[in-house]
Enzyme design. Structure first.
Site, PDB file in Angstrom:
ATOM      1  N   LEU A 181     156.940  13.862  -6.956  1.00  0.00           N
ATOM      2  CA  LEU A 181     156.770  14.041  -5.512  1.00  0.00           C
ATOM      3  C   LEU A 181     155.277  13.909  -5.260  1.00  0.00           C
ATOM      4  O   LEU A 181     154.459  14.288  -6.120  1.00  0.00           O
ATOM      5  CB  LEU A 181     157.252  15.434  -5.080  1.00  0.00           C
ATOM      6  CG  LEU A 181     158.762  15.692  -5.170  1.00  0.00           C
ATOM      7  CD1 LEU A 181     159.078  17.151  -4.808  1.00  0.00           C
ATOM      8  CD2 LEU A 181     159.542  14.752  -4.270  1.00  0.00           C
ATOM      9  N   ASP A 182     154.907  13.411  -4.089  1.00  0.00           N
ATOM     10  CA  ASP A 182     153.487  13.287  -3.772  1.00  0.00           C
ATOM     11  C   ASP A 182     152.836  14.667  -3.785  1.00  0.00           C
ATOM     12  O   ASP A 182     153.511  15.701  -3.629  1.00  0.00           O
ATOM     13  CB  ASP A 182     153.299  12.686  -2.364  1.00  0.00           C
ATOM     14  CG  ASP A 182     153.823  11.258  -2.287  1.00  0.00           C
ATOM     15  OD1 ASP A 182     153.933  10.609  -3.342  1.00  0.00           O
ATOM     16  OD2 ASP A 182     154.135  10.820  -1.164  1.00  0.00           O
ATOM     17  N   LYS A 183     151.520  14.672  -3.933  1.00  0.00           N
ATOM     18  CA  LYS A 183     150.797  15.945  -3.991  1.00  0.00           C
ATOM     19  C   LYS A 183     151.065  16.800  -2.749  1.00  0.00           C
ATOM     20  O   LYS A 183     151.160  18.017  -2.819  1.00  0.00           O
ATOM     21  CB  LYS A 183     149.294  15.660  -4.134  1.00  0.00           C
ATOM     22  CG  LYS A 183     148.515  16.817  -4.690  1.00  0.00           C
ATOM     23  CD  LYS A 183     147.116  16.391  -5.093  1.00  0.00           C
ATOM     24  CE  LYS A 183     146.364  17.607  -5.609  1.00  0.00           C
ATOM     25  NZ  LYS A 183     144.992  17.304  -5.986  1.00  0.00           N
ATOM     26  N   LYS A 190     157.552   7.978   3.238  1.00  0.00           N
ATOM     27  CA  LYS A 190     156.417   7.773   4.149  1.00  0.00           C
ATOM     28  C   LYS A 190     156.340   6.309   4.600  1.00  0.00           C
ATOM     29  O   LYS A 190     156.086   6.021   5.774  1.00  0.00           O
ATOM     30  CB  LYS A 190     155.109   8.170   3.456  1.00  0.00           C
ATOM     31  CG  LYS A 190     154.998   9.674   3.229  1.00  0.00           C
ATOM     32  CD  LYS A 190     153.781  10.012   2.411  1.00  0.00           C
ATOM     33  CE  LYS A 190     153.748  11.497   2.093  1.00  0.00           C
ATOM     34  NZ  LYS A 190     152.812  11.838   1.024  1.00  0.00           N
TER      35      LYS A 190
END
Ligand code: URA
Length: 243
Positions: free
Chosen positions: A104-106, A193
């Site tokens: 998962l993105d930061k 996104k």
């Protein structure tokens, strides 16, 4: 029948470094099936041998599986020289070889499974299984009902790649923010996104709610984790049963 050295067995279960557990064994503090053992290199069968240290059973866990509600600001990696990682958050882990299943993105929160089961991880991440992942997002900017149809057909991203069909549900709308649920069947870089961007919006908050039929435990606070239940593990394995 998996056999490993006694000193590795004890070190894997965090009873000390390899040299510390060797010393422990030489001092006669370790028994196998009731007999004191003084040589660290004997092999034990992790499925049936009974290992004790100072009379206390040491149960070997070959695989560990945790459900983490990932917080923002933490890297989806096993380790990193500078940044805190999702594995660093599993403070009572036994195994040193844990890693997250996928990334998962930061700045993304939510469901992440942490394990050392490489085979299951590989299967779950294999594109051909199209394991669905559902995200909740807050979106700024345009996010109209038209996007539902666009996502259903697969949307073309800014770099020209087309996504697989995805399900979009618009949950709530205020003047500035749209709350959505989006289910995708692949794992392209920054996929949610980029899909939202292709539909004219900007994700300002993202949280993963489920992976296949495995759902994030709603009682797990952000940053908290717990072992997967047997039932949850069965569900996860069931996603890739015919691999
Ligand atoms: N899609 C994204 O854009 N980010 C994530 O972290 C996961 C899916």
């Amino acid at each position: 029948m998996a056999q490993i050295r006694l000193d590795k067995y004890l070190a894997d279960m965090q009873l000390g470094t390899r040299s510390e557990v060797k010393e422990m064994i030489r001092r006669g503090r370790v028994s196998v099936n009731g007999s004191l053992i003084k040589s660290p290199d004997i092999k034990v069968d992790i499925s049936c041998d009974r290992v004790e240290k100072d009379g206390t059973p040491v149960i070997y866990s070959e695989y560990e599986y945790y459900m983490l509600n990932k917080p923002q600001g933490v890297l989806s990696a096993a380790r990193d020289k500078k940044a805190k990682t999702v594995v660093d958050l599993i403070s009572d882990k036994k195994r040193k070889d844990l890693f997250p299943i996928g990334r998962l993105d930061k700045d993304t929160e939510g469901l992440l499974v942490i394990t050392n089961d490489g085979e299951l991880t590989h299967k779950l991440l294999t594109p051909k299984f199209h394991v669905p992942k559902t995200y909740y997002a807050k979106v700024e900017g345009e996010m109209s009902e038209d996007a539902v149809g666009l996502f259903k057909d697969g949307i073309v991203l800014a770099d020209g790649t087309k996504t697989l069909p995805a399900q979009l549900e618009i949950m709530a709308k205020t003047e500035d923010i749209t709350e959505i649920l989006l289910t995708i069947y692949e794992g392209k870089f920054h996929q949610v996104k980029r899909m939202v961007e292709a539909a004219g919006g900007k994700v300002i908050y993202l949280k993963r709610l489920s992976m296949g039929r495995l759902e994030l435990d709603a009682t797990l606070k952000t940053g908290d984790y717990r072992p997967l239940t047997d039932e949850e593990l069965k569900i996860l394995k069931g996603e890739v049963q015919n691999a």
